[in-house]
Design an enzyme around this catalytic site. Structure first.
Site, short mmCIF file in Angstrom:
data_model
loop_
_atom_site.label_atom_id
_atom_site.label_comp_id
_atom_site.label_asym_id
_atom_site.label_seq_id
_atom_site.Cartn_x
_atom_site.Cartn_y
_atom_site.Cartn_z
N GLU A 194 26.19 71.80 35.01
CA GLU A 194 26.11 71.03 33.79
C GLU A 194 26.45 69.57 34.05
OE1 GLU A 194 26.98 74.42 30.43
OE2 GLU A 194 28.69 73.30 31.19
N CYS B 248 29.02 62.38 33.13
CA CYS B 248 29.97 63.25 33.83
C CYS B 248 29.16 64.21 34.71
CB CYS B 248 30.82 64.02 32.82
SG CYS B 248 32.03 65.13 33.56
N CYS C 106 33.69 76.71 40.43
CA CYS C 106 34.86 76.04 40.99
C CYS C 106 35.82 77.10 41.52
CB CYS C 106 35.55 75.18 39.94
SG CYS C 106 36.95 74.23 40.57
N CYS D 6 41.98 76.62 37.72
CA CYS D 6 43.03 76.04 36.89
C CYS D 6 43.13 76.82 35.59
CB CYS D 6 42.74 74.57 36.62
SG CYS D 6 42.77 73.54 38.12
N CYS E 149 41.21 75.64 32.34
CA CYS E 149 39.84 75.14 32.50
C CYS E 149 38.84 76.30 32.52
CB CYS E 149 39.73 74.34 33.80
SG CYS E 149 38.09 73.64 34.10
N GLY F 12 33.48 71.81 39.40
CA GLY F 12 33.81 71.77 40.81
C GLY F 12 34.88 70.75 41.17
N GLU F 13 35.38 70.88 42.40
CA GLU F 13 36.35 69.96 42.97
C GLU F 13 35.61 69.05 43.97
OE1 GLU F 13 38.68 67.56 44.47
OE2 GLU F 13 39.70 68.81 42.99
N LEU G 17 46.75 65.78 37.09
CA LEU G 17 48.16 66.10 37.35
C LEU G 17 48.63 67.26 36.45
CD1 LEU G 17 50.61 65.30 39.02
CD2 LEU G 17 51.23 63.70 37.20
N HIS G 18 48.71 67.01 35.15
CA HIS G 18 48.92 68.04 34.12
C HIS G 18 50.32 68.67 34.07
CE1 HIS G 18 44.70 67.55 33.61
NE2 HIS G 18 44.38 68.18 34.71
N CYS H 47 36.10 67.97 28.14
CA CYS H 47 36.86 68.18 29.36
C CYS H 47 37.45 69.58 29.40
CB CYS H 47 37.98 67.13 29.43
SG CYS H 47 39.02 67.27 30.89
#
Length: 369
Positions: free
Chosen positions: A90, A103, A110, A114, A117, A170-171, A225-226, A344
């Site tokens: 996407e 974006c 991924c 997380c 997510c 993805g990372e 970070l989160h 997000c």
């Protein structure tokens, strides 16, 4: 067939040199592909006919097919792109008065999983190629121009997309080479020509590749970070078990080119009762001391099946106020595209449709800020 979208500027020049062509021919082809958005070799009319014919025999401009196109109530637009097999990715267009941001995804799925997510819940399928990454931007510009998008910068000959954020599925730093080559095309003046200050790469903290990002790509850096304590970040961002907070922040301190004019963005999703206390805000300020930084507070965007809730608005404001008073910019990100799962943390390329109950729940969540 060779996909010309897979070549960064240097690789395309080498490809043309192997064919006995002069360097300026590669620059012409680069402009045709990324500035004029040509979809076939034969369209490159300032290349000699013999050159085009020879090129077309073993090369093409191949982009992922669009299989879904959804527009949110706030104008955010999400495209679902087929990258072969059962894989889909996407890309999300976010229009604003002074910019058009895309974006972009770097992987199908991924591997990081997380906790907050949606993307990670579908698992990891594979890395994307350069052409599949840059093809998202190629498609977006072509579609928006064809739709007659009307912005001041388009009227002056620029593409609709002015900013790129590697914050999709993805990372990015686990697909470093392809992401680097794609972003070099985005930044190249003969390619798409977007300033590196308008390109942001977001990572969950793949520490060994953070310095490489600054040295080899030179774009703006964002860090997911989160959490401010390793115990909690281990839960929210499992990658923290491999690269804990202290190691991650040291890499940020060493990031090439960072300054007050090129600050690192720290993304912090606001989770009710999890990471949103005043003590969390105080420790966040302490941790970031000495890093040219701004903190982007992200109201949690819900998705069907999540156990998390967004922090109350007054809690977000108090958190932001403390950070701001400590000397850091602390904007609260406006949720965009919630009602089409484009915000997000919501991206997920499921092929099955949401059930009626899930759609109803999603609409209700989208109305809650």
């Amino acid at each position: 067939m060779i996909n010309l979208l897979d070549f960064d500027p240097a690789a395309l020049a080498a490809f043309f040199a192997e064919r006995g062509e002069k360097p300026f021919r590669a620059r012409q082809a680069l402009r045709w592909i990324h500035r004029r958005l040509a979809d076939r070799v034969d369209a490159m009319t300032d290349l000699a006919r013999v050159t085009r014919d020879a090129l077309a025999r073993d090369a093409e401009i191949r982009v992922p097919a669009i299989v879904g196109d959804t527009v949110a109530s706030d104008g955010t637009r999400k495209w679902l792109l087929d990258v072969g097999g059962a894989n889909a990715i996407e890309a999300v267009y976010i229009p604003e008065d002074d910019r058009g941001t895309l974006c972009i995804s770097s992987q199908a799925g991924c591997a990081l999983d997380c906790a907050f997510c949606s993307t990670g819940k579908q698992g990891f399928n594979r890395n994307l190629s350069v052409g599949e990454i840059i093809g998202q931007l190629w498609h977006a510009n072509r579609i928006l121009l064809a739709d007659g998008v009307n912005t001041p910068w388009v009227e002056h000959g620029r593409h609709p997309i002015t900013n790129v954020v590697m914050m999709g599925m993805g990372e990015p730093l686990y697909n470093f080479d392809a992401v680097r080559d794609a972003l070099l095309i985005v930044a190249d003046n003969e390619g798409i020509g977007i300033s590196r200050r308008r390109i942001t790469l977001s990572t969950s903290g793949v520490v060994p590749n953070i310095i490489r990002t600054g040295e080899e790509i030179g774009v703006m850096l964002a860090v997911s970070l989160h959490a401010v304590r390793d115990e909690l970040r281990n839960e929210l961002v499992p990658l923290n078990r491999k690269y804990p907070i202290a190691e991650l922040l040291q890499a940020c301190r060493d990031y090439p080119g960072s300054s007050n004019a090129r600050r690192i963005t720290f993304e912090y999703v606001m989770l009710k009762g999890v990471n949103d206390s005043l003590d969390d805000a105080k420790l966040l300020v302490k941790l970031l001391k000495g890093i040219p930084a701004k903190i982007n507070l992200i109201p949690f965007n819900p998705w069907p099946g999540t156990r998390y809730e967004c922090s109350d608005w007054d809690r977000i404001e108090k958190f932001s106020e403390y950070i701001f008073n400590a000397g850091y910019s602390s904007p609260v990100r406006t949720p965009r595209g919630r009602d089409i799962l484009a915000a997000c943390g919501q991206l997920k390329s499921e092929t099955e449709k949401l059930s009626a109950r899930e759609r109803q729940a999603l609409r209700a969540m989208a109305m809650t800020d």
